[in-house]
Motif scaffolding. Sequence first.
Motif, PDB file in Angstrom:
ATOM      1  N   ALA A 147       2.145 -34.112  33.791  1.00 18.93           N
ATOM      2  CA  ALA A 147       2.606 -32.508  33.570  1.00 18.93           C
ATOM      3  C   ALA A 147       3.824 -32.558  32.840  1.00 18.93           C
ATOM      4  O   ALA A 147       3.984 -31.814  31.855  1.00 18.93           O
ATOM      5  N   GLN A 148       4.812 -33.520  32.843  1.00 14.73           N
ATOM      6  CA  GLN A 148       5.974 -33.632  32.348  1.00 14.73           C
ATOM      7  C   GLN A 148       5.986 -33.389  30.697  1.00 14.73           C
ATOM      8  O   GLN A 148       6.982 -33.007  29.958  1.00 14.73           O
ATOM      9  N   ALA A 149       5.038 -34.119  30.304  1.00  7.67           N
ATOM     10  CA  ALA A 149       4.689 -34.513  28.755  1.00  7.67           C
ATOM     11  C   ALA A 149       4.179 -33.384  28.304  1.00  7.67           C
ATOM     12  O   ALA A 149       3.853 -33.434  27.037  1.00  7.67           O
ATOM     13  N   ALA A 150       3.289 -32.602  29.105  1.00  5.36           N
ATOM     14  CA  ALA A 150       2.593 -31.410  28.404  1.00  5.36           C
ATOM     15  C   ALA A 150       3.241 -30.362  28.071  1.00  5.36           C
ATOM     16  O   ALA A 150       4.227 -29.900  29.157  1.00  5.36           O
ATOM     17  N   PRO A 151       2.799 -29.418  27.263  1.00  5.23           N
ATOM     18  CA  PRO A 151       3.375 -27.987  26.891  1.00  5.23           C
ATOM     19  C   PRO A 151       3.352 -27.229  28.280  1.00  5.23           C
ATOM     20  O   PRO A 151       2.295 -27.230  28.832  1.00  5.23           O
ATOM     21  N   PRO A 152       4.565 -26.585  28.439  1.00  2.00           N
ATOM     22  CA  PRO A 152       4.584 -25.752  29.911  1.00  2.00           C
ATOM     23  C   PRO A 152       3.308 -24.805  30.002  1.00  2.00           C
ATOM     24  O   PRO A 152       2.803 -24.551  30.784  1.00  2.00           O
ATOM     25  N   GLU A 153       2.909 -24.262  28.769  1.00  2.00           N
ATOM     26  CA  GLU A 153       1.838 -23.431  28.667  1.00  2.00           C
ATOM     27  C   GLU A 153       0.599 -23.878  29.051  1.00  2.00           C
ATOM     28  O   GLU A 153      -0.292 -23.213  29.835  1.00  2.00           O
ATOM     29  N   ILE A 154       0.221 -25.281  28.771  1.00  2.00           N
ATOM     30  CA  ILE A 154      -0.889 -25.668  29.256  1.00  2.00           C
ATOM     31  C   ILE A 154      -0.965 -26.087  30.566  1.00  2.00           C
ATOM     32  O   ILE A 154      -1.789 -25.936  31.247  1.00  2.00           O
ATOM     33  N   VAL A 155       0.135 -26.694  31.356  1.00  2.00           N
ATOM     34  CA  VAL A 155       0.330 -26.895  32.564  1.00  2.00           C
ATOM     35  C   VAL A 155       0.216 -25.574  33.598  1.00  2.00           C
ATOM     36  O   VAL A 155      -0.577 -25.534  34.465  1.00  2.00           O
ATOM     37  N   GLY A 156       0.836 -24.783  32.973  1.00  2.69           N
ATOM     38  CA  GLY A 156       0.856 -23.258  33.688  1.00  2.69           C
ATOM     39  C   GLY A 156      -0.655 -22.775  33.794  1.00  2.69           C
ATOM     40  O   GLY A 156      -0.963 -22.303  34.870  1.00  2.69           O
ATOM     41  N   LYS A 157      -1.168 -22.957  32.726  1.00  2.00           N
ATOM     42  CA  LYS A 157      -2.712 -22.499  32.677  1.00  2.00           C
ATOM     43  C   LYS A 157      -3.564 -23.209  33.828  1.00  2.00           C
ATOM     44  O   LYS A 157      -4.651 -22.828  34.417  1.00  2.00           O
ATOM     45  N   ARG A 158      -3.547 -24.679  33.683  1.00  2.00           N
ATOM     46  CA  ARG A 158      -4.139 -25.291  34.718  1.00  2.00           C
ATOM     47  C   ARG A 158      -3.610 -25.014  35.927  1.00  2.00           C
ATOM     48  O   ARG A 158      -4.680 -25.007  36.964  1.00  2.00           O
ATOM     49  N   ILE A 159      -2.588 -24.964  36.294  1.00  2.00           N
ATOM     50  CA  ILE A 159      -2.004 -24.651  37.769  1.00  2.00           C
ATOM     51  C   ILE A 159      -2.829 -23.116  38.161  1.00  2.00           C
ATOM     52  O   ILE A 159      -3.236 -23.057  39.335  1.00  2.00           O
ATOM     53  N   ASN A 160      -2.745 -22.204  37.201  1.00  2.00           N
ATOM     54  CA  ASN A 160      -3.317 -20.951  37.588  1.00  2.00           C
ATOM     55  C   ASN A 160      -4.793 -21.126  37.879  1.00  2.00           C
ATOM     56  O   ASN A 160      -5.313 -20.422  38.695  1.00  2.00           O
ATOM     57  N   LEU A 161      -5.547 -22.070  37.153  1.00  2.00           N
ATOM     58  CA  LEU A 161      -6.862 -22.161  37.271  1.00  2.00           C
ATOM     59  C   LEU A 161      -7.264 -22.813  38.597  1.00  2.00           C
ATOM     60  O   LEU A 161      -8.132 -22.567  39.343  1.00  2.00           O
ATOM     61  N   VAL A 162      -6.344 -23.905  38.930  1.00  2.00           N
ATOM     62  CA  VAL A 162      -6.606 -24.667  40.349  1.00  2.00           C
ATOM     63  C   VAL A 162      -6.449 -23.555  41.431  1.00  2.00           C
ATOM     64  O   VAL A 162      -7.127 -23.456  42.333  1.00  2.00           O
ATOM     65  N   HIS A 163      -5.239 -22.457  41.401  1.00  2.00           N
ATOM     66  CA  HIS A 163      -4.834 -21.890  42.269  1.00  2.00           C
ATOM     67  C   HIS A 163      -5.952 -20.643  42.343  1.00  2.00           C
ATOM     68  O   HIS A 163      -6.590 -20.223  43.657  1.00  2.00           O
ATOM     69  N   LYS A 164      -6.816 -20.423  41.345  1.00  2.00           N
ATOM     70  CA  LYS A 164      -7.581 -19.548  41.438  1.00  2.00           C
ATOM     71  C   LYS A 164      -9.002 -19.999  41.831  1.00  2.00           C
ATOM     72  O   LYS A 164      -9.587 -19.294  42.760  1.00  2.00           O
ATOM     73  N   ARG A 165      -9.396 -21.126  41.256  1.00  2.00           N
ATOM     74  CA  ARG A 165     -10.613 -21.731  41.954  1.00  2.00           C
ATOM     75  C   ARG A 165     -10.557 -22.018  43.379  1.00  2.00           C
ATOM     76  O   ARG A 165     -11.646 -21.825  43.921  1.00  2.00           O
ATOM     77  N   HIS A 166      -9.631 -22.306  43.868  1.00  2.00           N
ATOM     78  CA  HIS A 166      -9.341 -22.541  45.318  1.00  2.00           C
ATOM     79  C   HIS A 166      -9.108 -21.287  46.147  1.00  2.00           C
ATOM     80  O   HIS A 166      -8.535 -21.301  47.292  1.00  2.00           O
ATOM     81  N   ASP A 252       0.355 -31.496  20.963  1.00  2.00           N
ATOM     82  CA  ASP A 252       1.853 -30.916  20.685  1.00  2.00           C
ATOM     83  C   ASP A 252       2.177 -29.426  20.253  1.00  2.00           C
ATOM     84  O   ASP A 252       3.052 -28.824  20.766  1.00  2.00           O
ATOM     85  N   ASP A 253       1.202 -28.962  19.630  1.00  2.00           N
ATOM     86  CA  ASP A 253       1.412 -27.856  18.810  1.00  2.00           C
ATOM     87  C   ASP A 253       0.683 -26.604  19.806  1.00  2.00           C
ATOM     88  O   ASP A 253       0.567 -25.484  19.275  1.00  2.00           O
ATOM     89  N   GLU A 254       0.039 -26.833  20.865  1.00  2.00           N
ATOM     90  CA  GLU A 254      -0.805 -26.056  21.639  1.00  2.00           C
ATOM     91  C   GLU A 254       0.244 -25.126  22.403  1.00  2.00           C
ATOM     92  O   GLU A 254       1.299 -25.546  22.707  1.00  2.00           O
TER      93      GLU A 254
END
Length: 255
Positions: A147-166, A252-254
């Motif tokens: 996650a450190q190499a990924a754009p913060p927005e992408i990581v945030g979306k994934r965390i929110n998805l995990v949080h919502k899914r569970h 990189d541009d996401e």
Amino acid sequence: MSKVSPIPIENLSFPAYRLPGAEGEYSPPAAFISLAQWFEAEKFRPFHRELFDQVMLAPTIKEARRFAKQHQPYWRGDWLGVRNRAMACGMVYAARADAHQERWRGTAEQIAAELAPLGPLPPRFLLSAAQTFIQLRDAPRIALLGAQAAPPEIVGKRINLVHKRHESFWNLSYWQGRHSCWRVHDWAVKAHVPVEYLGSDGDRLNAKSIEALKTEVSQVVVFEQRKGKAMDNVLRGLRAAKIPVDLDLFTDDET
């Protein structure tokens, strides 16, 4: 061989999360002298670290409660809304330090009764916290790598998805070596998602480490740049160990 006598719940100490120091380095897991101290300290931690530190330095629970009450105007503004989850999260850490005892495996009513000696906390609150604890105790354990190499927005979306899914009930299995990301860790601590630490700072994710993850995680989310190869060896190792993997590709541009 006789059973080990349980430590009285009001005297049960336990390690919890790692917090950043003044220069940004992360300390060893904070050590709490009891769940009662945890409960008082959590009123301050996210927004008034200096008051959190004062609670941690209190020599007794009585002193910790007195200090917290004297500084009530500085409690986090949403405390009434999060205190149930905060207590349940602390119970997860306490249960890990006390894993050989049956008191954490009963019904919500039984667990709440075990918590009664902690002091002036309403029985209804303790029951609600015990119910939330059971959901967290039995929740999936998920690791996020790269996650450190990924754009913060992408990581945030994934965390929110995990949080919502569970439905907010999951544990972060935090690999402390290479490919870790303290932003993910800090989000979990803030949201009272229990964190379990794996490996040591700077460890490589080699075949031996990945095999050890097998019994510690339910799923691994891997972030990888589209057409990138930085996580290839990790992905091969995870799949060889038959650990469920969810690959999140980014550019990189996401945003």
